[in-house]
Design a protein around this motif. Structure first.
Motif, mmCIF file in Angstrom:
data_model
loop_
_atom_site.group_PDB
_atom_site.id
_atom_site.type_symbol
_atom_site.label_atom_id
_atom_site.label_comp_id
_atom_site.label_asym_id
_atom_site.label_seq_id
_atom_site.Cartn_x
_atom_site.Cartn_y
_atom_site.Cartn_z
ATOM 1 N N SER A 86 -89.460 52.525 -0.012
ATOM 2 C CA SER A 86 -89.594 51.649 1.144
ATOM 3 C C SER A 86 -91.039 51.187 1.326
ATOM 4 O O SER A 86 -91.993 51.911 0.996
ATOM 5 N N GLU A 87 -91.181 50.027 1.877
ATOM 6 C CA GLU A 87 -92.499 49.424 2.085
ATOM 7 C C GLU A 87 -93.424 50.351 2.873
ATOM 8 O O GLU A 87 -94.624 50.439 2.580
ATOM 9 N N ARG A 135 -95.411 52.749 0.614
ATOM 10 C CA ARG A 135 -96.065 52.285 -0.615
ATOM 11 C C ARG A 135 -97.568 52.511 -0.608
ATOM 12 O O ARG A 135 -98.161 52.803 -1.645
#
Length: 301
Positions: free
Chosen positions: A274-275, A278
């Protein structure tokens, strides 16, 4: 066969089209061997075995056996929810050159303890490969109890257990069963050091995909009883263990491998990291690179 030390449950690299990336696979194998890994698992849960077609399973295992060329044991994930299918897959792995079968308790069907004994005895009696039991209740929905393991440990073709439960009481109960012919291996990275200091012979690890030198050094120290030194390295790896748990395995470890140019993606229903995680992955990559450099120097000294 006596398995010991740092054994990596390999991730399976895919390309951007979610097809097998054999070039990345070979680079992952090379990195593991160069940095001291003492055994490899092909097509386990970390390797997304459930997402592999038969031909892909064959290709991955055959190419790993050829690449490794006997330098370390190659274990093949062969566990299914059905005993006959597990026997068939274990025969398949033997024909492809695997040294042992890692056989998870049958997922989803939740057999009784007597059913587990019958399941594993049928696989071991078939004799295709030495069998490593694998207990990971959160993934399978069932728990293989120590008294069940005790019924199986004396079978000449059952050589080890990978225990993923983290409680020290569970590990201690299993260690009482360990002898020359039956090894206890941790299947839980965050407690593997503690397990080895208590007597376990090694670990089958997810984290060692990205820190193979660190895990070889950790195992060397813990198995030599050097508790203070092993504990110090283990403490430095706690951030990695935490990161690898932010989303279902193997999503976080594959994100770190992707940042190193080894593979690109997962297969549905798993998705890329998931962003929101990151930035943490990028930070973690810098951390583990520094740890790996130190550990490689220590191993070379």
């Amino acid at each position: 066969m006596q398995l010991s030390g740092s054994i990596t449950a390999l991730a399976t690299p895919f390309d951007a089209a979610r097809e097998l990336d054999l070039d990345a696979w070979h680079r992952l194998l090379a990195m593991q061997l160069e940095r001291g890994t003492q055994g490899l698992v092909v097509a386990g849960s970390t390797g997304e075995a459930a997402a592999l077609y038969d031909a892909e399973y064959d290709l991955l295992l055959r190419s790993a056996v050829e690449f490794v060329a006997g330098r370390v044991p190659v274990l093949a994930g062969t566990g299914h929810s059905n005993t006959a299918k597990t026997v068939e897959q274990t025969r398949r792995a033997a024909a492809l050159g695997a040294d042992a079968a890692l056989v998870v308790t049958p997922p989803y069907v939740r057999p009784t303890q007597a059913g587990l004994v019958a399941h594993y005895r049928a696989i071991a009696d078939d004799g295709a490969l030495p069998v490593v039991l694998y207990n990971v209740p959160p993934r399978t929905g069932g728990d293989m109890l120590p008294e069940t393991v005790a019924e199986l440990a004396g079978h000449p073709r059952i050589v080890a257990i990978k225990e993923a439960r983290s409680e020290p009481e569970r590990m201690q109960a299993l260690l009482e069963l360990q002898d020359r012919d039956f090894s206890v291996l941790s299947g839980d990275d965050p407690t593997a050091c503690r397990a080895m200091l208590a007597g376990a012979r090694g670990v089958i690890s997810v984290a060692s995909n990205v820190v193979p030198a660190a895990f070889r050094l950790l195992c060397n120290l813990a198995l030599a009883g050097k508790a203070e030194q092993a504990g110090a390295w283990d403490a430095r790896l706690q951030g990695l263990y935490a990161f690898l748990g932010v989303e279902p395995n193997p999503t976080p470890v594959k994100a770190l491998l992707t940042l190193q140019g080894i593979g690109h993606d997962l297969r549905l229903p798993l998705q890329a990291l998931s962003e929101r995680h990151r930035d943490a992955a990028t930070t973690m990559l810098a951390t583990i690179r520094a740890i790996e450099d130190e550990c490689r120097n220590s191993l070379a000294a």
